[in-house]
Design a protein around this motif. Structure first.
Motif, PDB file in Angstrom:
ATOM      1  N   UNK A  73     -20.212   6.707  34.382  1.00 32.37           N
ATOM      2  CA  UNK A  73     -20.998   6.465  33.203  1.00 32.37           C
ATOM      3  C   UNK A  73     -20.642   7.135  32.016  1.00 32.37           C
ATOM      4  N   UNK A  74     -19.975   8.425  32.213  1.00 30.92           N
ATOM      5  CA  UNK A  74     -19.725   9.279  31.039  1.00 30.92           C
ATOM      6  C   UNK A  74     -18.441   8.236  30.279  1.00 30.92           C
ATOM      7  N   UNK A  75     -17.533   7.817  31.051  1.00 32.63           N
ATOM      8  CA  UNK A  75     -16.262   7.237  30.699  1.00 32.63           C
ATOM      9  C   UNK A  75     -16.824   6.203  29.904  1.00 32.63           C
ATOM     10  N   UNK A  76     -17.610   5.306  30.448  1.00 34.21           N
ATOM     11  CA  UNK A  76     -18.051   4.067  29.905  1.00 34.21           C
ATOM     12  C   UNK A  76     -18.791   4.196  28.425  1.00 34.21           C
ATOM     13  N   UNK A  77     -19.791   5.375  28.470  1.00 35.42           N
ATOM     14  CA  UNK A  77     -20.343   5.765  27.258  1.00 35.42           C
ATOM     15  C   UNK A  77     -19.313   6.100  26.193  1.00 35.42           C
ATOM     16  N   UNK A  78     -18.319   6.742  26.526  1.00 32.11           N
ATOM     17  CA  UNK A  78     -17.035   7.217  25.516  1.00 32.11           C
ATOM     18  C   UNK A  78     -16.582   5.930  25.151  1.00 32.11           C
ATOM     19  N   UNK A  79     -16.265   4.950  25.856  1.00 29.77           N
ATOM     20  CA  UNK A  79     -15.619   3.770  25.170  1.00 29.77           C
ATOM     21  C   UNK A  79     -16.406   3.180  24.316  1.00 29.77           C
ATOM     22  N   UNK A  80     -17.965   3.362  24.277  1.00 35.53           N
ATOM     23  CA  UNK A  80     -18.644   2.734  23.539  1.00 35.53           C
ATOM     24  C   UNK A  80     -19.007   3.527  22.212  1.00 35.53           C
ATOM     25  N   UNK A  81     -18.273   4.690  22.098  1.00 38.14           N
ATOM     26  CA  UNK A  81     -18.460   5.482  21.070  1.00 38.14           C
ATOM     27  C   UNK A  81     -19.721   6.593  21.109  1.00 38.14           C
ATOM     28  N   UNK A  82     -20.203   6.754  22.231  1.00 35.56           N
ATOM     29  CA  UNK A  82     -21.215   7.746  22.632  1.00 35.56           C
ATOM     30  C   UNK A  82     -20.647   9.159  23.259  1.00 35.56           C
ATOM     31  N   UNK A  83     -20.741  10.053  22.349  1.00 34.18           N
ATOM     32  CA  UNK A  83     -20.304  11.498  23.000  1.00 34.18           C
ATOM     33  C   UNK A  83     -21.113  11.892  24.147  1.00 34.18           C
ATOM     34  N   UNK A  84     -20.698  12.462  25.179  1.00 34.44           N
ATOM     35  CA  UNK A  84     -21.385  12.874  26.344  1.00 34.44           C
ATOM     36  C   UNK A  84     -21.385  14.294  26.343  1.00 34.44           C
ATOM     37  N   UNK A  85     -22.443  14.908  26.330  1.00 34.46           N
ATOM     38  CA  UNK A  85     -22.321  16.511  26.303  1.00 34.46           C
ATOM     39  C   UNK A  85     -22.145  17.417  27.911  1.00 34.46           C
ATOM     40  N   UNK A  86     -22.928  16.471  28.521  1.00 37.09           N
ATOM     41  CA  UNK A  86     -23.052  17.133  30.060  1.00 37.09           C
ATOM     42  C   UNK A  86     -22.895  16.068  31.191  1.00 37.09           C
ATOM     43  N   UNK A  87     -21.906  15.947  32.299  1.00 30.58           N
ATOM     44  CA  UNK A  87     -21.638  14.889  33.184  1.00 30.58           C
ATOM     45  C   UNK A  87     -22.026  15.664  34.650  1.00 30.58           C
ATOM     46  N   UNK A  88     -22.791  14.683  35.386  1.00 23.87           N
ATOM     47  CA  UNK A  88     -23.087  15.392  36.741  1.00 23.87           C
ATOM     48  C   UNK A  88     -21.808  15.352  37.424  1.00 23.87           C
ATOM     49  N   UNK A  89     -21.520  16.429  38.399  1.00 23.61           N
ATOM     50  CA  UNK A  89     -20.585  16.342  39.256  1.00 23.61           C
ATOM     51  C   UNK A  89     -20.826  16.173  40.617  1.00 23.61           C
TER      52      UNK A  89
END
Length: 287
Positions: free
Chosen positions: A250-266
């Motif tokens: 999900x984080x990678x997909x958001x970044x592709x759409x130009x939305x910077x993600x601050x925290x990612x669940x591991x």
């Protein structure tokens, strides 16, 4: 980082999760002291009539496994199976694998198994240690040219994320023959689906935003555009906004759409993981 907003005892956390996942995430947020703000950007509808033809004994005789990449796919198959006059998989035959991700596999319970086959000994439930489609394809191993049924969404109103096509390609590389069937519909929730988030941002009451899929991100961006806004406008209104992603896909997909993600669940086999990263982020601001 200093902000009076984040010092609140009950930070407001917006999430764009579809209805079938919303209650679980909302409950976890509440239990952890957050104020949930549900703004679904996608709606989901099972398509049991589309799936049912693939569940005839004749069709299943040529299939060795079913690979579920979502909770909704499991629910759709159960709905289709229970609509039949008898369990679709014959009791006699080789081991049949049902593969699912993380907490989704909890739905493959005794009720599901009995609705699918009267002989539970014929069934093998496979859950990879990491809850990603890539790990699922790897856990299935060498397909040896066998067929695997893949219940996936029909996506309407947003672009299909690359997750499902990528998963099907990984299965092919593992010598499986994937049979794609549209088991449910994923549809954009419409131009005003971001209204709650927009309103909260106007009032300075938005502390965090959680995404659990790439399509949710696209749905939000499309709705923001209807309000004459971009994601940068949310950041401007709420400069300390924490954007959390449920897992790296999900984080990678958001970044592709130009939305910077601050925290990612591991730990993304369940929503507890994204709650954990929010807790770590907000703990320093709570008194």
């Amino acid at each position: 980082m200093q902000t009076s907003v984040m010092s609140l005892q009950n930070p407001t956390v917006a999430f764009t999760t579809p209805p079938n996942y919303a209650a679980r995430l909302s409950n976890l947020l509440s239990l952890s002291g957050y104020t949930p703000l549900w703004c679904p950007t996608l709606l989901i509808q099972p398509l049991p009539s589309t799936l049912a033809p693939f569940l005839s004994p004749h069709s299943l005789r040529t299939v060795s496994a079913i690979a579920f990449t979502s909770r909704t796919a499991i629910q759709a198959l159960l709905q289709a199976a229970t609509s039949l006059s008898h369990p679709p998989l014959p009791p006699e035959g080789p081991t049949f694998t049902l593969a699912a991700l993380g907490k989704d596999a909890d739905l493959i319970d005794a009720q599901f198994l009995s609705a699918f086959c009267t002989n539970s000994n014929r069934l093998c439930v496979l859950v990879p240690p990491t809850a990603t489609p890539t790990a699922l394809a790897a856990a299935l191993g060498d397909g040896r040219s066998r067929r695997v049924l893949c219940p996936v969404p029909r996506v309407i109103g947003v672009n299909e994320p690359p997750v499902v096509p990528g998963f099907l390609e990984e299965l092919r590389r593992g010598r499986w023959v994937p049979v794609r069937v549209e088991a449910y519909e994923t549809r954009w929730a419409g131009p005003r689906c971001a209204e709650g988030i927009v309103t909260a941002s106007e009032e300075g009451g938005l502390d965090a935003l959680v995404f659990t899929s790439t399509a949710e991100v696209e749905g939000l961006l499309q709705s923001l555009k209807e309000f004459g806004l971009g994601f940068a406008d949310l950041r401007r209104r709420c400069p300390r906004l924490v954007v959390a992603a449920h897992g790296p896909v999900t984080a990678a997909g958001a970044q592709r759409l130009g939305v910077e993600v601050d925290v990612v669940s591991s730990r993304f086999g369940s929503f507890e993981g994204v709650i954990e990263v929010l807790n770590v982020t907000f703990s320093r601001f709570r008194v």
